[in-house]
Scaffold this active site. Sequence first.
Site, PDB file in Angstrom:
ATOM      1  N   GLY A 198      -7.016   5.915  12.428  1.00  0.00           N
ATOM      2  CA  GLY A 198      -7.560   7.136  11.855  1.00  0.00           C
ATOM      3  C   GLY A 198      -8.903   7.478  12.483  1.00  0.00           C
ATOM      4  CB  THR A 209      -9.120   3.381   4.524  1.00  0.00           C
ATOM      5  OG1 THR A 209      -9.374   4.297   5.595  1.00  0.00           O
ATOM      6  CG2 THR A 209     -10.086   3.636   3.381  1.00  0.00           C
ATOM      7  CG  ASN A 211      -6.113   5.966   8.101  1.00  0.00           C
ATOM      8  OD1 ASN A 211      -6.356   6.986   7.480  1.00  0.00           O
ATOM      9  ND2 ASN A 211      -7.065   5.168   8.557  1.00  0.00           N
ATOM     10  CD  GLU A 257      -8.187   8.167   4.236  1.00  0.00           C
ATOM     11  OE1 GLU A 257      -8.856   8.167   5.278  1.00  0.00           O
ATOM     12  OE2 GLU A 257      -8.555   8.727   3.190  1.00  0.00           O
ATOM     13  CE1 TYR A 268      -6.680   1.414  12.931  1.00  0.00           C
ATOM     14  CE2 TYR A 268      -8.029   0.001  14.332  1.00  0.00           C
ATOM     15  CZ  TYR A 268      -7.915   1.045  13.432  1.00  0.00           C
ATOM     16  OH  TYR A 268      -9.038   1.724  13.039  1.00  0.00           O
ATOM     17  NE  ARG A 281     -11.879   9.502  -7.628  1.00  0.00           N
ATOM     18  CZ  ARG A 281     -11.871  10.216  -6.507  1.00  0.00           C
ATOM     19  NH1 ARG A 281     -11.437  11.475  -6.532  1.00  0.00           N
ATOM     20  NH2 ARG A 281     -12.269   9.679  -5.354  1.00  0.00           N
ATOM     21  CG  PHE A 286     -16.976  14.093  -3.981  1.00  0.00           C
ATOM     22  CD1 PHE A 286     -17.478  13.820  -5.234  1.00  0.00           C
ATOM     23  CD2 PHE A 286     -15.694  13.645  -3.661  1.00  0.00           C
ATOM     24  CE1 PHE A 286     -16.735  13.105  -6.166  1.00  0.00           C
ATOM     25  CE2 PHE A 286     -14.947  12.932  -4.573  1.00  0.00           C
ATOM     26  CZ  PHE A 286     -15.457  12.657  -5.837  1.00  0.00           C
TER      27      PHE A 286
END
Length: 312
Positions: A198, A209, A211, A257, A268, A281, A286
Amino acid sequence: MDVIHFPDDPRPARWVQPVLALGNFDGLHRGHRKILERMRRVATERGATSVIMTFDPHPPRVVRPDKAPPLLMTKAQKLEAIAAAGVQGAAVVRFTPELSRWDPETFVRAVLVDWLRVSEVWVGANFLFGHDRAGNFSLLRVLGQRYGFRAEKIDPVRYKDFVVSSTRVRRLVTEGRVDEAGALMGHQYYIDGTVVRGDQRGRTLGFPTANLCSENELLPPNGVYATTAQIGAVVHPSVTNIGTRPTVDDTGRTVIETHVFTFDQDLYGQSIRVGFVQRLRDERRFDSLDLLRAQIDADCQRARVLFNRLSL
């Protein structure tokens, strides 16, 4: 587990008087597992071979593709789960337009009798088969008497207030109610995929993260989830975001992610399994990276509390 395909492969000679569980088995939920447990017990008592039969592709893909639902499992995931349940053989029937036009007796004679030579067949109470789904359990039992095999059924399985079905599980996943979906399945809803490169934005935020590029058809809706990440044989707690990353990306591209707790090795090209525990959530935009970083930290803390409560 032996895996054979109709019409290409012969029945293995080591299959002794197969006791068969017949169905689609998408998701391998609690209802499916009850059928497999009963079928395996009968097979063991008789010294017979326990076998499942399923269809590929999923029959609605052929007979009504515009209404075919996304599947809970890939074919490989389903066969892996069936093997893990202790079943000795899997018979995969290639579902074609021609086969979809077979009447129930033609299907029974060609597949169950001539190909597999079954001694007993187990189905769910609502199982239908043959052209226009004209065959039901009563007809299967009559045909069994005609062709020399027993037919048995399992009544619908209830979990709390719900009848367990793949349709209900799909709806729960689609609504993001992954904890309820997992309860009906008897295991987490999960997806498999390969870790791809990513933009490494998560690493700059302090939350690297993985991906994921996944072949699974059904993703929970965009949002943040408490998840598990199976890397090799080890299961790690994690948090997964599914969405378009509106704070840092304006392409509208959906990405998966996963931030794996206490794990910072290069993934990877590796395959990982992400299991969904609970939705935390909605995804949202943001106004700054600092606010995004603070929210990710809060998500991770909330997930840790959940994992401690669940002893994950």
